[in-house]
Write a protein that holds these residues in place. Structure first.
Motif, short mmCIF file in Angstrom:
data_model
loop_
_atom_site.label_atom_id
_atom_site.label_comp_id
_atom_site.label_asym_id
_atom_site.label_seq_id
_atom_site.Cartn_x
_atom_site.Cartn_y
_atom_site.Cartn_z
N LEU A 1123 0.77 -1.17 0.01
CA LEU A 1123 -0.14 0.13 0.01
C LEU A 1123 0.82 1.29 -0.11
N PHE A 1124 0.59 1.91 -0.93
CA PHE A 1124 1.33 3.40 -1.06
C PHE A 1124 0.89 4.41 -0.24
N THR A 1125 1.65 4.85 0.90
CA THR A 1125 1.30 5.74 1.75
C THR A 1125 1.33 7.11 1.35
N GLN A 1126 2.50 7.18 0.30
CA GLN A 1126 2.70 8.49 -0.36
C GLN A 1126 2.86 8.32 -1.67
N PRO A 1127 2.18 8.80 -2.63
CA PRO A 1127 2.21 8.48 -4.04
C PRO A 1127 3.48 9.42 -4.78
N LEU A 1128 3.66 9.14 -6.11
CA LEU A 1128 4.45 10.06 -6.70
C LEU A 1128 3.59 11.07 -6.88
N ALA A 1129 4.59 12.14 -7.37
CA ALA A 1129 4.18 13.49 -7.68
C ALA A 1129 4.62 13.98 -8.93
N THR A 1131 6.47 15.93 -11.60
CA THR A 1131 7.82 16.84 -11.49
C THR A 1131 8.26 17.11 -12.87
N TYR A 1132 9.01 18.71 -12.74
CA TYR A 1132 9.47 19.21 -13.60
C TYR A 1132 11.18 19.11 -13.18
N ALA A 1133 11.88 18.97 -14.39
CA ALA A 1133 13.30 18.82 -13.92
C ALA A 1133 14.17 19.61 -15.27
N VAL A 1134 15.15 20.14 -14.92
CA VAL A 1134 15.77 20.80 -15.99
C VAL A 1134 17.17 20.10 -16.43
N ALA A 1135 17.09 20.18 -17.61
CA ALA A 1135 18.15 19.36 -18.36
C ALA A 1135 19.56 19.57 -17.89
N GLY A 1136 20.28 18.55 -17.69
CA GLY A 1136 21.56 18.54 -16.98
C GLY A 1136 21.63 18.42 -15.63
N TYR A 1137 20.50 18.51 -14.95
CA TYR A 1137 20.32 18.49 -13.31
C TYR A 1137 19.96 17.53 -12.88
N ASN A 1138 20.51 16.62 -12.06
CA ASN A 1138 19.85 15.42 -11.25
C ASN A 1138 18.35 15.67 -10.88
N ALA A 1139 17.63 14.62 -11.09
CA ALA A 1139 16.31 14.79 -10.42
C ALA A 1139 15.70 13.54 -9.90
N THR A 1140 15.00 13.52 -9.01
CA THR A 1140 14.48 12.45 -8.00
C THR A 1140 13.16 12.40 -8.09
N LEU A 1141 12.72 11.16 -7.94
CA LEU A 1141 11.16 10.76 -7.77
C LEU A 1141 10.99 10.02 -6.60
N ASN A 1142 10.20 10.28 -5.71
CA ASN A 1142 10.18 9.84 -4.07
C ASN A 1142 8.49 9.04 -3.94
N CYS A 1143 8.41 8.03 -3.30
CA CYS A 1143 7.30 7.68 -2.72
C CYS A 1143 7.38 6.70 -1.38
N SER A 1144 6.47 6.42 -0.78
CA SER A 1144 6.48 5.59 0.27
C SER A 1144 5.45 4.46 0.28
N VAL A 1145 5.90 3.38 0.69
CA VAL A 1145 4.93 2.15 0.65
C VAL A 1145 5.31 1.24 1.71
N ARG A 1146 4.16 0.56 2.03
CA ARG A 1146 4.38 -0.45 3.16
C ARG A 1146 3.78 -1.55 2.89
N GLY A 1147 4.06 -2.83 3.41
CA GLY A 1147 3.55 -4.11 3.25
C GLY A 1147 4.44 -5.25 3.93
N ASN A 1148 3.77 -6.25 4.33
CA ASN A 1148 4.47 -7.37 5.15
C ASN A 1148 3.90 -8.49 4.40
N PRO A 1149 4.72 -9.55 3.81
CA PRO A 1149 6.28 -9.55 3.93
C PRO A 1149 6.72 -8.13 2.93
N LYS A 1150 8.08 -7.96 3.01
CA LYS A 1150 8.60 -6.66 2.54
C LYS A 1150 8.36 -6.74 1.00
N PRO A 1151 7.71 -5.61 0.33
CA PRO A 1151 7.58 -6.03 -1.08
C PRO A 1151 8.71 -5.71 -1.98
N LYS A 1152 8.69 -6.29 -3.11
CA LYS A 1152 9.77 -6.06 -4.06
C LYS A 1152 9.42 -4.66 -5.05
#
Length: 1246
Positions: A1123-1129, A1131-1152
């Motif tokens: 279950l994703f507790t924080q979804p992806l948003a 995002t705008y990225a500038v060419a040549g500068y690193n960009a990151t995508l973040n989300c959070s998930v929970r589950g048991n057993p630990k999901p792949k």
């Protein structure tokens, strides 16, 4: 003659064990030497069997004879001398015709290893005292040596110390000598005999024997072997002594009638084991243990000998040539019997005769020889018995001895001796050393019956000696004197004169036919292909073919073994001649200038010719000048010390003697190394290289220049380094791999065939330097109506010259020298070039048309600036300018870095924007006493105004410090308190534009203790506790409780439960009969509370309590699908500068976790990096470009299900976007602006 065996000498009695158990060891030590210390029962180890044998077999009247004793050294000496060792007292040999002979005792003196002074024998009367002294030097000994005193071979006297025997030892420190004394007090007759002193140190052993004679005052009674094993009567003076010495004394014993002997051996065989000690005491048997061992072995053998009624005796002895008889008796006469000698079966023959008499089986051995001395055994079925046969050889006497003989060298000498036996073993000695008569020996022995002759062929002086012969029963010696016969010279050598190359022949005749040696001028001549030496009878010849000058001299013939020489003189004559064969073409000799010429010209002539040298008309007469001649019998040397160029020319040598004259001319050529070249010139310098050239040397040394060597060094150093190992033909060179910024010097060597010239003068010092690369990331920092502020980054490559500063230049748009760039403006192409360059840190430079320098470019800073930011002032409002920056160092100015777009000189309002850090978007938590230091960046132009409020009210600046700058604001609390917790509101205002942000700050502390801990129930071994949460939670959630218990007796607290989340607990496994108190600590994120709440009453665990049954709780199922507790948003990225995508998930057993782009799984792509920590999933895109835009999906899968979230990523790039973003325009406004441009310009879109 083989040595007499010791087996026969030391076999004790008829019933003795096999010889291999009783014969002494080869090194001459007594059997059982390592066990020679007295045992607890007082008997000497290693003698038990012998004593038991003597007791069991008393001597008979027929075999009683003189008893002799000798040390180990004496036994060895008797064997070496060929004498027969005397038979021991009462030795019995079954069926043998051996004759008892008394061995003569001889001293065997050996070099002492440890003794400095050995004890010496003595003679005393009965009742007197005597002291024996032994001294050992301790100079090289690390510890005290071990000394033992023995009587006979094995009786250790250390156990006999008492009234009549004292042992003493002392040590003298000055001389470092140990002194050991043995004192015999009031000697008795039985003390006489042979004694031995043995000293031991580590692996060294030294032994010495000596005799003690005690004069008798009365006749000696007969000797009984058993009496040697009896102890003296108690209460007497000699109580505690073994009276065994009677067997060792050297004296004659008168035969006296003996009482009937009682066989103690038979008594023991037939007696009850309980009566063994009584029998031993009654008959004076001290070695009962040895007797019992022997008895046990005999019984064991009797059990094994089922086939034999009577076995072979342990040993037999017979004289050489005699006859021996072996008899066994079989229990079963039908059993097959076989006889063996040394393991080989014996067949009937004339020597071996077999007889059968009833159950007896007899073997006769006739004419016994030394080869019959062996071990024999007989087998009957599976059983066997064995014996030893000892063959004793009678002594061989010398009937006619050697006679002194005189002879001459070369004669045949015969030395004869006659002995008493035919073909006897005779040993020959020369000066006491036995002659080797085997192999290629010069000595031969001829045996004719009893006559033995030693033959020496062609005697020499070395044969002069004392010759002796030795047999087992005698010896004889004689002197042999070998002299030379007188020598006469019948025909002497004659003096001769011979022409060079002719044959030289010398001849002499002497009276003896002996060899000789030829000498020339005192040197021994050796035969060769040219020199021949002939000897025939008494005539000696020397023939030398093709005589040489060296053959001139005095010759001499010397006969061997005679102090006579026959001399003569030989004279060789020859006309003079100069030999120039080795000088080469034109007789030219080349010499290097400065070196010494020593030209050796071989000459010949006899007598020695007169030699003269000249150069031109000048004769070389002075023997001390630089140019001189040195003359020798066979050569002449022209010597030139330190040759010079002027020494070149033609030299003449002239020889003259009585036989004629000869002349020759020699050409001397002096060559030299070239002159050094002039100092080289350095014409160009780079970062780590330079270009140098030079002129050839003025003088090449008479040999063409082959090339040049180049060396360089640092100016501050004295160490030159060679730059080329292969010669350089040209006069220019480019040294490389120099260190930038270090001053160097170079020099040149010229090389010709003679050698290398001296180095040239060093060049002027130079420093390899390089200009820096252009500055990077040139951009606009701010613009006002009259100023433009530019900023940039330092060059990527600065070099060793360093960086002195920067020069900023500008020109107005529209001027003749203004730069023109295709596509310059807001087009995307130029923006991408500059953006790509800045993203790569300036490593990749794009092609751009840089304007040529002219007077139109205006220098904004007359003096260099070392900062990377500069404000150009005094600009007209509304004008557009181009700006470029150069980096300057000692090597000059770098290439310029040009701003790609013209800059409008007009202030632009930038709306305020707060860049709130990510960690401040959540509650900011700190502990009490920690510092709070928050930096919040923002943007906005002109200068923005910043204000703060806490919980809607203005901040008290006495408690909280606020510091503002143009780009950020800092809130600082030196020591946080809980009152500082709350919501902080920040407002940034630029004219009428405002931006706000809020921060939650929470200051936490350790909680207070729980309220009112009570004992709810007590049953069995359990106690139920209840409590209330603390009033003060420390401004943080309570995370658990810690429960402790204490026995009322000790009041020591022990933790029972930690991190407990509920407000009630059951304490189990308490000790019945004890009384407990309990206390509880509160716990939050800061830790446990300082105090704990204790129960007011104690809980008594009664012994007879009711049985409490623990309730059964079902395990909670924590498994759940992803279950994703924080979804992806999106995002705008500038060419040549690193960009990151973040989300959070929970589950048991630990999901792949799997990441996808446009529904395609991302795998093994180095541009993407994936992280997952504590359920937070991150995808990092490294330096994206517009093609990296799209829909990204994060998928989580476990065994209970799967879940997905996705977002869109847009990558923006280009000059316009970057410039607007740097000016603070929000991305969504930039995006709408670019879409409008694309909509209005459809061609550009295409």
């Amino acid at each position: 003659m083989p040595e007499p065996t010791k087996k026969a000498d030391e076999t004790e009695v008829e019933k003795a064990p096999p010889p291999e158990q009783t014969k002494p060891q080869e090194d001459g030590t007594a059997p059982g030497k390592e066990q020679s210390k007295p045992q607890e029962d007082g008997t000497a180890p290693g003698k038990e069997e012998k004593e038991s044998e003597m007791i069991a077999n008393p001597p008979s009247d027929e075999t009683t004879s003189e008893t002799t004793s000798s040390s180990e050294d004496e036994d060895d000496a008797s064997v070496t001398d060929g004498g027969k060792s005397g038979d021991r007292k009462d030795s019995v040999w079954s069926a043998g015709e051996g004759v008892q002979e008394e061995a003569e005792k001889q001293d065997n003196s050996q070099k002492s290893v440890l003794f400095v002074e050995k004890p010496k024998g003595g003679s005393i009367s009965v009742g007197q005292n005597i002291t024996f002294i032994a001294k050992v030097e301790a100079q090289d000994l690390l510890r005290k040596p071990t000394v033992k005193w023995f009587k006979g071979k094995w009786m250790d006297l250390a156990s006999k110390v008492g009234k009549h025997l004292q042992l003493k030892e002392t040590f003298e420190r000055q001389t470092k000598i140990y002194t050991f004394e043995m004192q015999i007090i009031k000697a008795k007759e039985n003390y006489a005999g042979n004694y031995r002193c043995e000293v031991t140190y580590k692996d060294k052993v030294d032994s010495c024997s000596f005799d003690l004679e005690v004069h008798e005052t009365s006749s000696t009674p007969s000797i009984d072997i058993r009496s040697a094993f009896k102890r003296s009567g108690e209460g007497q003076d000699d109580a505690g002594e073994l009276d065994f010495s009677g067997l060792l004394k050297r004296r004659e014993v008168k035969q006296e009638p003996e009482e009937p002997d009682i066989d103690v051996w038979d008594l023991l065989k037939n007696a009850n084991p309980n009566d063994y000690e009584k029998i031993a005491f009654q008959y004076g048997i001290t070695d009962l243990r040895g007797m019992l061992k022997r008895l046990k072995r005999t019984r064991r053998e009797e059990k094994k000998s089922a086939a034999f009624a009577k076995i072979l005796d342990p040993a037999y002895q017979v004289d050489k040539g005699g006859r021996v008889r072996f008899v066994v008796e079989l229990a079963d006469p039908t059993v097959e019997l076989k006889w063996y000698k040394n393991g080989q079966e014996i067949r009937p023959s004339g020597k071996y005769i077999f007889e059968h008499k009833g159950n007896e089986r007899i073997l006769f051995i006739n004419n016994c020889m030394l080869t019959d001395d062996a071990r024999y055994h007989v087998t009957a079925g599976d059983e066997k018995c064995s014996t030893e046969l000892f063959v004793r050889e009678p002594p061989v006497l010398v009937t006619k001895g050697l006679e002194d003989t005189n002879a001459y060298i070369g004669d045949k000498i015969e030395l004869s001796v006659e002995v008493s036996e035919d073909d006897a073993n005779v040993k020959w000695f020369k000066n006491g050393v036995e002659l080797a008569l085997e192999g290629k020996s010069r000595y031969k022995v001829k045996v004719e019956g009893k006559k033995h002759t030693l033959i020496i062929e062609e005697a020499t002086k070395a044969d002069r000696a004392t010759y002796s012969v030795m047999t087992t029963g005698g010896q004889s010696a004689a002197k042999l004197n070998v002299d030379l016969r007188p020598l006469k010279i019948l025909h002497p050598l004659e003096d001769q004169t011979v022409r060079l190359g002719k044959e030289l022949s010398l001849k002499c005749e002497i009276s003896e036919n002996v060899e000789g040696k030829w000498y020339k001028n005192g040197q021994l001549l050796q035969p060769s292909d040219r020199i021949k030496m002939h000897h025939k009878g008494r005539i000696h010849r020397l023939i030398i073919n093709s005589s040489l000058v060296d053959d001139d001299g005095e010759y001499m013939f010397v006969p061997d073994a005679y102090n006579v020489n026959i001399p003569c003189k030989v004279h060789i004559i020859d006309p003079p001649k100069v030999h120039l064969d080795g000088l080469g073409e034109g007789n030219t000799v080349t010499v290097v200038a400065g070196t010494k010429l020593r030209l050796e010209i071989p000459i010949s002539g006899e007598p020695a010719p007169k030699i003269m040298w000249s150069k031109g008309d000048k004769w070389l007469m002075d023997s001390a000048s630089r140019i001189r001649a040195e003359n020798y019998p066979d050569s002449s040397c022209l010597v030139i010390d330190s040759a010079e160029r002027d020494d070149s020319g033609v030299y003449r040598i002239m020889l003259k003697n009585e036989a004629g004259e000869d002349t020759a001319h020699i050409n001397i050529k002096v060559v030299d190394i070239p002159d050094p070249p002039d100092a080289p010139n350095v014409v160009d310098v780079g970062e780590d290289w330079c270009v140098m050239n030079w002129e050839p040397p003025a003088y090449d040394g008479g040999s063409p220049i082959l090339g040049y060597y180049i060396e360089r060094k640092k100016k501050q150093s004295s160490r030159w380094m060679r730059l080329n190992f292969d010669l350089i033909k040209e006069t220019t060179f480019e040294p490389k791999k120099m260190i930038e910024g270090v001053a160097y010097e170079v020099r040149v060597f010229a090389v010709n065939a003679i050698g290398t010239s001296k180095p040239s003068m060093p060049s002027k010092s130079f420093v390899p330097l390089a200009v820096t690369s252009p500055p990077t990331c040139l951009g606009v920092d701010s613009v006002t109506d009259t100023t433009v502020t530019m900023k940039w980054r330092p060059p990527d490559q600065i070099g060793a010259a360093g960086l002195d500063g920067y020069v900023i230049e500008y020109c107005f748009e529209g001027s003749p020298q203004a730069p023109t760039t295709e596509g310059m403006g807001d087009s995307g192409g130029g923006s991408e070039k500059i953006n790509s360059e800045e993203a790569d840190g300036g490593q990749t430079q794009t092609e751009e048309k840089t304007p040529k320098p002219s007077e139109e470019w205006i220098v904004a800073n007359p003096e260099l600036t070392d900062k990377t930011k500069f404000t150009i002032t005094g600009l007209p409002t509304g004008a557009k300018i181009f700006v470029r920056v150069r980096a300057v160092n000692a090597a000059g100015a770098s290439d310029p870095r040009l701003h790609p777009q013209p800059i409008l000189v007009k202030e632009v309002i930038e709306p305020p924007k707060i860049r709130l850090p990510r960690h401040l978007k959540q509650t900011y938590i700190r502990r009490v006493g920690e510092a709070v230091n928050l930096v919040i960046p923002f943007q906005g132009r002109p200068r923005a105004k910043v204000s703060w409020k806490k919980n809607g009210a203005h901040i008290d600046k006495s408690q909280i410090n606020i510091r503002n700058s143009e780009n950020d604001t800092i809130i600082f609390i030196r020591k946080a308190e809980r009152i500082h917790s709350g919501k902080y509101d920040m407002k940034v205002k630029v004219e009428n534009l405002v931006d706000k942000a809020s921060i939650e700050i929470q200051i936490v502390d350790r909680p207070g203790p729980p309220q009112s801990v009570t004992i709810a129930d007590v049953w069995g071994e359990n106690v139920a506790l209840e409590w209330k949460p603390p009033k003060d939670d420390g401004n943080a959630n309570i995370t658990g409780y810690t429960i402790q218990k204490a026995d009322k007796k000790s009041m020591e607290w022990f933790t029972v439960i930690e991190h407990y989340h509920r407000t009630s607990a059951t304490i189990t496994e308490l000790v019945i009969g004890n009384e407990y108190y309990f206390r509880v600590f509160s716990e939050n994120m800061c830790g446990l509370s300082e105090d704990a709440t204790r129960t007011t009453e104690s809980a008594v665990i009664a012994k007879d309590g009711k049985v409490y049954k623990n309730p059964v709780y079902e395990d909670f199922n924590f498994n759940e699908p992803p279950l994703f507790t924080q979804p992806l948003a999106n995002t705008y990225a500038v060419a040549g500068y690193n960009a990151t995508l973040n989300c959070s998930v929970r589950g048991n057993p630990k999901p792949k976790i799997t990441w996808m782009k446009n529904k395609i799984i991302i795998m093994n792509d180095p541009r993407y990096r994936m992280f997952s920590s504590q359920g937070v999933c991150t995808l990092e895109i490294r330096k994206p470009n517009p093609y990296d835009g799209g829909t990204y999906t994060c998928r989580a899968v476990n065994s209970l299900g799967e879940a997905e979230v996705d977002c869109k990523l847009e990558v923006k790039g280009g000059v316009s976007f970057f410039r607007l973003l740097m000016q603070g325009v929000p991305p969504h406004i930039i995006d709408s602006y670019l879409k409008e441009i694309q909509a209005s310009n459809p061609e550009g879109k295409k």
